[in-house]
Design a protein around this motif. Structure first.
Motif, PDB file in Angstrom:
ATOM      1  N   GLN A   1      -3.728  15.985  -2.352  1.00  0.00           N
ATOM      2  CA  GLN A   1      -3.871  16.849  -3.517  1.00  0.00           C
ATOM      3  C   GLN A   1      -3.939  18.294  -3.041  1.00  0.00           C
ATOM      4  OE1 GLN A   1      -7.716  15.496  -5.259  1.00  0.00           O
ATOM      5  NE2 GLN A   1      -8.491  17.545  -4.788  1.00  0.00           N
ATOM      6  N   LYS A   2      -3.331  19.190  -3.808  1.00  0.00           N
ATOM      7  CA  LYS A   2      -3.199  20.580  -3.375  1.00  0.00           C
ATOM      8  C   LYS A   2      -4.357  21.449  -3.835  1.00  0.00           C
ATOM      9  CE  LYS A   2       1.820  20.521  -2.954  1.00  0.00           C
ATOM     10  NZ  LYS A   2       3.125  21.131  -3.366  1.00  0.00           N
ATOM     11  N   GLU A   3      -5.056  21.043  -4.892  1.00  0.00           N
ATOM     12  CA  GLU A   3      -6.199  21.835  -5.327  1.00  0.00           C
ATOM     13  C   GLU A   3      -7.417  21.480  -4.481  1.00  0.00           C
ATOM     14  OE1 GLU A   3      -6.069  18.209  -8.056  1.00  0.00           O
ATOM     15  OE2 GLU A   3      -4.637  19.621  -7.143  1.00  0.00           O
ATOM     16  N   SER A   4      -8.338  22.432  -4.376  1.00  0.00           N
ATOM     17  CA  SER A   4      -9.515  22.227  -3.527  1.00  0.00           C
ATOM     18  C   SER A   4     -10.335  21.037  -4.006  1.00  0.00           C
ATOM     19  CB  SER A   4     -10.399  23.485  -3.528  1.00  0.00           C
ATOM     20  OG  SER A   4      -9.846  24.481  -2.706  1.00  0.00           O
ATOM     21  N   LEU A   5     -10.901  20.350  -3.032  1.00  0.00           N
ATOM     22  CA  LEU A   5     -11.805  19.251  -3.351  1.00  0.00           C
ATOM     23  C   LEU A   5     -13.063  19.784  -4.013  1.00  0.00           C
ATOM     24  CD1 LEU A   5     -11.483  17.406   0.053  1.00  0.00           C
ATOM     25  CD2 LEU A   5     -10.792  16.418  -2.134  1.00  0.00           C
ATOM     26  N   LYS A   6     -13.698  18.927  -4.779  1.00  0.00           N
ATOM     27  CA  LYS A   6     -15.012  19.240  -5.334  1.00  0.00           C
ATOM     28  C   LYS A   6     -16.038  18.349  -4.633  1.00  0.00           C
ATOM     29  CE  LYS A   6     -13.424  20.592  -9.947  1.00  0.00           C
ATOM     30  NZ  LYS A   6     -11.985  20.556  -9.611  1.00  0.00           N
ATOM     31  N   PRO A   7     -17.216  18.888  -4.320  1.00  0.00           N
ATOM     32  CA  PRO A   7     -18.232  18.054  -3.671  1.00  0.00           C
ATOM     33  C   PRO A   7     -18.499  16.777  -4.461  1.00  0.00           C
ATOM     34  CG  PRO A   7     -18.902  20.356  -3.649  1.00  0.00           C
ATOM     35  CD  PRO A   7     -17.674  20.281  -4.506  1.00  0.00           C
ATOM     36  N   GLY A   8     -18.467  15.651  -3.758  1.00  0.00           N
ATOM     37  CA  GLY A   8     -18.736  14.371  -4.402  1.00  0.00           C
ATOM     38  C   GLY A   8     -17.633  13.870  -5.304  1.00  0.00           C
ATOM     39  N   GLN A   9     -16.454  14.435  -5.193  1.00  0.00           N
ATOM     40  CA  GLN A   9     -15.333  14.063  -6.066  1.00  0.00           C
ATOM     41  C   GLN A   9     -14.885  12.628  -5.817  1.00  0.00           C
ATOM     42  OE1 GLN A   9     -12.060  16.768  -5.616  1.00  0.00           O
ATOM     43  NE2 GLN A   9     -10.532  15.366  -6.447  1.00  0.00           N
ATOM     44  N   GLU A  10     -14.430  11.959  -6.876  1.00  0.00           N
ATOM     45  CA  GLU A  10     -13.838  10.636  -6.712  1.00  0.00           C
ATOM     46  C   GLU A  10     -12.377  10.771  -6.314  1.00  0.00           C
ATOM     47  OE1 GLU A  10     -14.170   7.547  -9.557  1.00  0.00           O
ATOM     48  OE2 GLU A  10     -16.351   7.692  -9.738  1.00  0.00           O
ATOM     49  N   LEU A  11     -11.952   9.965  -5.370  1.00  0.00           N
ATOM     50  CA  LEU A  11     -10.556   9.872  -4.963  1.00  0.00           C
ATOM     51  C   LEU A  11     -10.125   8.418  -5.106  1.00  0.00           C
ATOM     52  CD1 LEU A  11     -10.706  12.066  -1.722  1.00  0.00           C
ATOM     53  CD2 LEU A  11      -9.872  12.774  -3.974  1.00  0.00           C
ATOM     54  N   LYS A  12      -8.824   8.207  -5.055  1.00  0.00           N
ATOM     55  CA  LYS A  12      -8.305   6.845  -5.224  1.00  0.00           C
ATOM     56  C   LYS A  12      -7.466   6.488  -3.997  1.00  0.00           C
ATOM     57  CE  LYS A  12      -6.864   5.841  -9.342  1.00  0.00           C
ATOM     58  NZ  LYS A  12      -7.899   4.914  -9.855  1.00  0.00           N
ATOM     59  N   ILE A  13      -7.845   5.406  -3.327  1.00  0.00           N
ATOM     60  CA  ILE A  13      -7.034   4.913  -2.225  1.00  0.00           C
ATOM     61  C   ILE A  13      -6.254   3.686  -2.695  1.00  0.00           C
ATOM     62  CG2 ILE A  13      -8.584   5.764  -0.420  1.00  0.00           C
ATOM     63  CD1 ILE A  13      -9.627   2.885  -0.096  1.00  0.00           C
ATOM     64  N   SER A  14      -5.153   3.438  -2.028  1.00  0.00           N
ATOM     65  CA  SER A  14      -4.343   2.253  -2.313  1.00  0.00           C
ATOM     66  C   SER A  14      -4.405   1.314  -1.120  1.00  0.00           C
ATOM     67  CB  SER A  14      -2.887   2.648  -2.589  1.00  0.00           C
ATOM     68  OG  SER A  14      -2.807   3.499  -3.715  1.00  0.00           O
ATOM     69  N   VAL A  15      -4.650   0.056  -1.384  1.00  0.00           N
ATOM     70  CA  VAL A  15      -4.679  -0.976  -0.349  1.00  0.00           C
ATOM     71  C   VAL A  15      -3.441  -1.848  -0.528  1.00  0.00           C
ATOM     72  CG1 VAL A  15      -5.958  -2.907   0.629  1.00  0.00           C
ATOM     73  CG2 VAL A  15      -7.195  -0.953  -0.336  1.00  0.00           C
ATOM     74  N   HIS A  16      -2.531  -1.754   0.451  1.00  0.00           N
ATOM     75  CA  HIS A  16      -1.273  -2.506   0.391  1.00  0.00           C
ATOM     76  C   HIS A  16      -1.437  -3.804   1.173  1.00  0.00           C
ATOM     77  CE1 HIS A  16       1.287   0.870  -1.205  1.00  0.00           C
ATOM     78  NE2 HIS A  16       0.213   1.535  -0.799  1.00  0.00           N
ATOM     79  N   ARG A  17      -1.296  -4.934   0.479  1.00  0.00           N
ATOM     80  CA  ARG A  17      -1.469  -6.241   1.102  1.00  0.00           C
ATOM     81  C   ARG A  17      -0.159  -6.714   1.734  1.00  0.00           C
ATOM     82  NH1 ARG A  17      -7.109  -7.189   0.664  1.00  0.00           N
ATOM     83  NH2 ARG A  17      -7.798  -6.464  -1.402  1.00  0.00           N
ATOM     84  N   VAL A  18      -0.286  -7.666   2.638  1.00  0.00           N
ATOM     85  CA  VAL A  18       0.882  -8.228   3.319  1.00  0.00           C
ATOM     86  C   VAL A  18       1.834  -8.886   2.323  1.00  0.00           C
ATOM     87  CG1 VAL A  18       1.643  -9.954   5.015  1.00  0.00           C
ATOM     88  CG2 VAL A  18      -0.374  -8.573   5.472  1.00  0.00           C
ATOM     89  N   ASP A  19       1.277  -9.481   1.257  1.00  0.00           N
ATOM     90  CA  ASP A  19       2.118 -10.179   0.278  1.00  0.00           C
ATOM     91  C   ASP A  19       2.749  -9.248  -0.746  1.00  0.00           C
ATOM     92  OD1 ASP A  19      -0.014  -9.468  -1.306  1.00  0.00           O
ATOM     93  OD2 ASP A  19      -0.725 -11.517  -1.661  1.00  0.00           O
ATOM     94  N   GLY A  20       2.561  -7.933  -0.559  1.00  0.00           N
ATOM     95  CA  GLY A  20       3.184  -6.962  -1.455  1.00  0.00           C
ATOM     96  C   GLY A  20       2.287  -6.455  -2.557  1.00  0.00           C
ATOM     97  N   ARG A  21       1.123  -7.082  -2.756  1.00  0.00           N
ATOM     98  CA  ARG A  21       0.207  -6.592  -3.772  1.00  0.00           C
ATOM     99  C   ARG A  21      -0.372  -5.232  -3.366  1.00  0.00           C
ATOM    100  NH1 ARG A  21      -4.420  -9.448  -4.041  1.00  0.00           N
ATOM    101  NH2 ARG A  21      -3.986 -10.465  -2.027  1.00  0.00           N
ATOM    102  N   VAL A  22      -0.610  -4.396  -4.375  1.00  0.00           N
ATOM    103  CA  VAL A  22      -1.223  -3.084  -4.138  1.00  0.00           C
ATOM    104  C   VAL A  22      -2.465  -2.986  -5.013  1.00  0.00           C
ATOM    105  CG1 VAL A  22      -0.957  -0.586  -4.242  1.00  0.00           C
ATOM    106  CG2 VAL A  22       1.000  -2.028  -3.622  1.00  0.00           C
ATOM    107  N   GLU A  23      -3.584  -2.690  -4.397  1.00  0.00           N
ATOM    108  CA  GLU A  23      -4.848  -2.601  -5.118  1.00  0.00           C
ATOM    109  C   GLU A  23      -5.354  -1.164  -5.050  1.00  0.00           C
ATOM    110  OE1 GLU A  23      -9.085  -5.067  -5.335  1.00  0.00           O
ATOM    111  OE2 GLU A  23      -7.503  -5.616  -3.922  1.00  0.00           O
ATOM    112  N   LYS A  24      -5.673  -0.589  -6.198  1.00  0.00           N
ATOM    113  CA  LYS A  24      -6.213   0.769  -6.267  1.00  0.00           C
ATOM    114  C   LYS A  24      -7.743   0.697  -6.237  1.00  0.00           C
ATOM    115  CE  LYS A  24      -2.079   2.573  -7.176  1.00  0.00           C
ATOM    116  NZ  LYS A  24      -1.380   3.501  -6.273  1.00  0.00           N
ATOM    117  N   VAL A  25      -8.349   1.521  -5.382  1.00  0.00           N
ATOM    118  CA  VAL A  25      -9.802   1.496  -5.228  1.00  0.00           C
ATOM    119  C   VAL A  25     -10.326   2.929  -5.330  1.00  0.00           C
ATOM    120  CG1 VAL A  25     -11.745   0.859  -3.749  1.00  0.00           C
ATOM    121  CG2 VAL A  25      -9.621  -0.489  -3.678  1.00  0.00           C
TER     122      VAL A  25
END
Length: 888
Positions: free
Chosen positions: A834-858
């Motif tokens: 993200q190009k805008e500055s982070l905010k302290p304690g901000q929530e971010l979203k990671i993606s977990v890519h599984r071997v079987d092709g599933r993608v889980e957003k966390v």
């Protein structure tokens, strides 16, 4: 640091003490303007409040910051960020050498960019005490001390010459030479003042003594009412260079003490009880402030013992107020009359004085302990908060032994004895925690005397050692006639330093070590330390127990922890009669009588020439110049590659295609991440040193090699007890290179991933980064190519260090973890930029890519906690931030 406050609240006043006039910033004057709430604040917050008043500049400290502290009482907590400026910085050599290396490298960076390298200088007083490098090579011999010191100088002459260069090259920087004492005890006995005073802008200014230190046990000085805590070397360097310590106004937990300790109960028993209570309650990131009439019955050394272990109970600090006990200790330790008079007058004027019956401050929460309920204790086998009653140790030890091998024993070659599970192979009076306390040290001496009079002897498989925290300890033990009895039991002085507690316990005798390995024996250490994390004390001890110095000696006599000392005999006297602990344990009255021998003259004599050092120190060759002449072939001191002047990029770069370098459980300590102890010849660091012609006998320790990033990055995650879930069933610094499936060292895997252009992440459980304020735990992580750490929770200092090196600390939200997500290391992790500055304690979203092709957003929480930390992170770390500002 000279700085005239804007004084918006018009609080500057004068104080007359002993014919001297001091300027100060009056909290009473602030209360008169802003209301009586100031008086109800916890005393630690009053210290922070005074700091803000003194440094108010409209920029780093504003009226809003001051009002935020005043408004803390509304909720007894706050989310407001403030800038704290300590009066000084304290370092020890393990953390101090890399800090000075960084300062030298910053000078080079400034010089290369066309600037003046003299801009890189400490702006506040810095004291470095060399105390972490002496090892217990020889023991139980009169010549042990001289031999160990000689070996220390041989091993570390490069590092020490470098520190001597720094002492001359940098302003405001002093070095206490090796063989003097442990940094926290030197601080307690000599360096600290409780109330600081200096000349600023033509006036004498008085203010609370405050500090940050590059050792987590900096908090020991809280016992002398000095507000200070441990930070990583990275953060300390920034403070040295004039940057404030960014922090959220903390919650303050009050810990009321009432009553009096029972006969035979020590300060060590008390601190283990306090540690267990506070760790269970949860005080990570909080201040703990001790109060109540029970404090009057605790000597200053007892308070320092409790304050020392604040990192073990998880708090930022464990602070005791100023009172008559404080003044008594300042006098006893040889402080001059003017200092003592100023402390008393200033404390009473500022509402920082404790007296029996005073009104309690308003705290976030309050715990209470009746001192009379404290029982003799130990803690272990691998965490300092896991307290065990003395009578329950036998059962606790049995739980550490494999059930199918409880009766197993193994012969020790060349001897007539066998080694059993639960045997004590290291009995060490060591570390800052207890060796500052005359009562427990003299108690150990009295117990030794009584044991010898009964005809008891140490068991031959026990490695014994005594490493006093200062030479004053030796003075009073000798004056009491007790050192001779400790010597007879093998507790000769081996050095004045941390030794066993930091992992410098030295080798066990070859036949004993061979027997332990051959039988895979669960053997123990018993030490008067504060840390017993896995792999820290010695590679051969699987169980490590913290105990008071008298109990350390007792377990050396017993030779085993499979014993209930409250009911079973330690051994037999010369007539064959059973001898029990009660037969040799000294009474409180006997100990108190010996404590009277401790005098102010002892302190004045031992600290009269504290910075001079022995001839071997004074004659070290010193490189010349304001920039350091790096030696290309040095294996101790190398110029690091952390620093560059670059454009700031707001936001977070993000990453795609990241692999897990390690998948870790709960309570991963900085000892797991960056061990301080011995270097195995087969490890990546050992291979590196052998390739450069260093013999394994000259490897020294990871701690002593912290001036060389090549060694330290190879030592990151190299703890022999590390359990990486990517390689189940193994222990040590190993992982799985996922694309190939090969098992290898974490360093080798990280280098292969780097060649493949693959970013890395670490995933862990709760309390990630517990333990020492070890900057290399973050520096090494960065050099391995780790972009982010994702954990369930963090200890304060390590989280800050990760940010300080430009690594993103992410935290799972409640309910999420590596377990609930079913991670096994086959996944690919992605974090959008993200190009805008982070905010302290901000929530971010990671993606977990599984071997079987599933993608889980966390969703995860970004644990960059303050706006200043955002600026540091976006600059690539705190030191790059400082460098850029200096260049501007």
């Amino acid at each position: 640091m000279s700085q005239k406050s804007r004084n918006s609240f018009q609080t500057e006043r004068t104080l007359e003490v002993g014919g001297q006039t001091y300027d100060y910033y009056s909290l009473a004057a602030l209360a008169a303007r802003q209301g009586a709430g100031v008086a109800r604040l916890p005393l630690t917050l009053k210290v922070l409040l005074e700091n803000l008043l003194r440094f108010e500049d409209g920029d780093t400290v504003t009226t809003e910051d001051i009002n935020a502290v005043l408004g803390w009482l509304e909720n007894r907590s706050s989310d407001h960020e403030i800038a704290f400026r300590p009066a000084r910085v304290l370092m020890q050599d393990f953390t101090g050498v890399p800090a000075v290396v960084d300062l030298a490298a910053l000078r080079d960076a400034v010089s290369r960019a066309g600037g003046d390298p003299q801009k890189i200088n400490p702006q506040i007083p810095v004291d470095l005490v060399i105390d972490h490098s002496v090892m217990v090579d020889k023991y139980a011999l009169p010549e042990a001390f001289a031999y160990n010191v000689e070996r220390e100088m041989e091993r570390n002459h490069e590092r020490y010459a470098f520190l001597r260069w720094g002492q001359l090259a940098f302003d405001n920087f002093r070095v206490v030479p090796p063989g003097t004492g442990i940094c926290h005890q030197v601080n307690l006995e000599y360096l600290a003042r409780t109330v600081w005073s200096d000349e600023q802008d033509g006036r004498k200014l008085a203010y609370p003594d405050t500090l940050v230190g590059t050792d987590s046990h900096t908090t020991m000085i809280n016992g002398l009412a000095v507000l200070g805590w441990g930070v990583g070397g990275i953060e300390a360097e920034a403070a040295m260079l004039g940057q404030p310590v960014s922090m959220i106004i903390p919650e303050v937990v009050g810990f009321r003490m009432i009553g009096k300790l029972q006969e035979g109960v020590t300060a060590t028993d008390l601190v283990l009880t306090v540690t267990q209570m506070l760790r269970k309650f949860g005080v990570v990131g909080k201040f703990v402030e001790f109060f109540g009439d029970g404090l009057a019955r605790l000597q200053l050394a007892d308070r320092a013992t409790i304050a020392n272990m604040a990192p073990e109970y998880g708090a930022t600090c464990g602070w005791f107020p100023i009172d008559e006990v404080t003044l008594g200790y300042l006098q006893l330790s040889g402080r001059d009359e003017a200092t003592v008079a100023l402390v008393e007058a200033y404390a009473k004027e500022q509402g920082l004085w404790r007296f029996d019956g005073m009104a309690d401050p308003d705290y976030t929460a309050v715990l209470e302990l009746d001192l009379a309920t404290v029982k003799p204790s130990l803690a272990g086998p691998k965490r300092p908060q896991d307290r065990v009653d003395l009578e329950a140790l036998k059962e606790a030890t049995q739980k550490t032994i494999p059930a199918d091998a409880a009766d197993k024993s193994v012969a020790v070659a060349g001897t007539d004895y066998q080694l059993h599970h639960g045997d004590v192979v290291i009995s060490a009076i060591t570390s800052c925690t207890n060796t500052s306390n005359p009562a427990v040290m003299l108690g150990a001496g009295l117990l030794a005397k009584k044991a010898i009079e009964k005809g008891l002897k140490q068991k031959p498989w026990v490695k014994t050692s005594l490493a006093p925290g200062s030479k004053v300890v030796t003075d009073y033990l000798e004056k009491a006639g007790l050192q001779t009895y400790l010597d007879q039991l093998g507790y000769h002085v081996v050095g004045y330093g941390c030794t066993t507690c930091i992992g410098n316990s030295g080798p066990l005798q070859g036949p004993i070590a061979d027997a332990i390995t051959a039988g895979d024996m669960t053997v123990c250490s018993v030490l008067s330390g504060n840390r017993n994390f896995e792999g820290r004390i010695h590679s051969h001890t699987k169980a490590n127990w913290l105990a008071s110095p008298p109990l350390v000696v007792t377990f050396g006599l017993a030779g085993t922890t499979l014993i209930d000392l409250t009911t079973e005999p330690i051994g037999q006297d010369s007539a064959g009669n059973d001898v029990y602990l009660k037969d040799i344990w000294p009474s409180d009255e006997e100990i108190a009588e010996q404590v009277k021998l401790v005098s102010a003259d002892m302190f004045r004599e031992k600290y009269a020439d504290v910075f001079a050092g022995e001839e071997s120190w004074r004659t070290l060759p010193i490189p010349e110049g304001q920039t350091y002449a790096w030696a290309p072939k040095s294996t101790y001191v190398k110029e690091p590659s952390f620093f560059d002047v670059r454009e700031v990029a707001p936001g977070v770069e993000g990453f795609a295609g990241a692999r897990l370098l390690a998948l870790l459980g709960d309570s991963i300590t900085t000892d797991h991440i960056s061990p301080a102890g011995s270097i195995l010849a087969s490890s990546p660091a050992g291979v590196y040193l052998r390739e450069r012609g260093v013999s394994p006998t000259d490897f020294n320790s990871y701690g002593s090699r912290r001036g060389n990033h090549e060694v330290m990055m190879r030592g990151t995650f190299a703890n022999i007890r590390l359990k990486n879930e990517l390689v189940p069933g193994t222990e040590g610094g190993f992982t799985r290179h996922v694309p190939s499936g090969e098992e290898m060292s974490l360093f080798d895997a990280a280098m292969r991933y780097a060649e493949e252009g693959t970013p890395l992440v670490i995933v862990a459980g709760k309390e990630y980064g517990t333990g020492s304020s070890r900057d290399w735990a973050a520096k090494g992580t960065l050099l391995l190519g780790v972009k982010a750490v994702i954990a369930e929770s963090y200890e304060r200092i390590h989280r800050s260090n990760l940010v300080g090196m430009g690594i993103l600390p992410l935290q799972f939200k409640p309910g999420d973890s590596r377990i609930t997500l079913g991670l096994d290391g086959s996944e690919i992790i992605e974090l959008p930029g993200q190009k805008e500055s982070l905010k302290p304690g901000q929530e971010l979203k990671i993606s977990v890519h599984r071997v079987d092709g599933r993608v889980e957003k966390v969703n995860v929480i970004c644990r960059i906690d303050t706006q200043n930390e955002v600026a540091y992170f976006e600059s690539g770390g705190i030191l790059n931030y400082v460098l850029r500002h200096l260049m501007q």
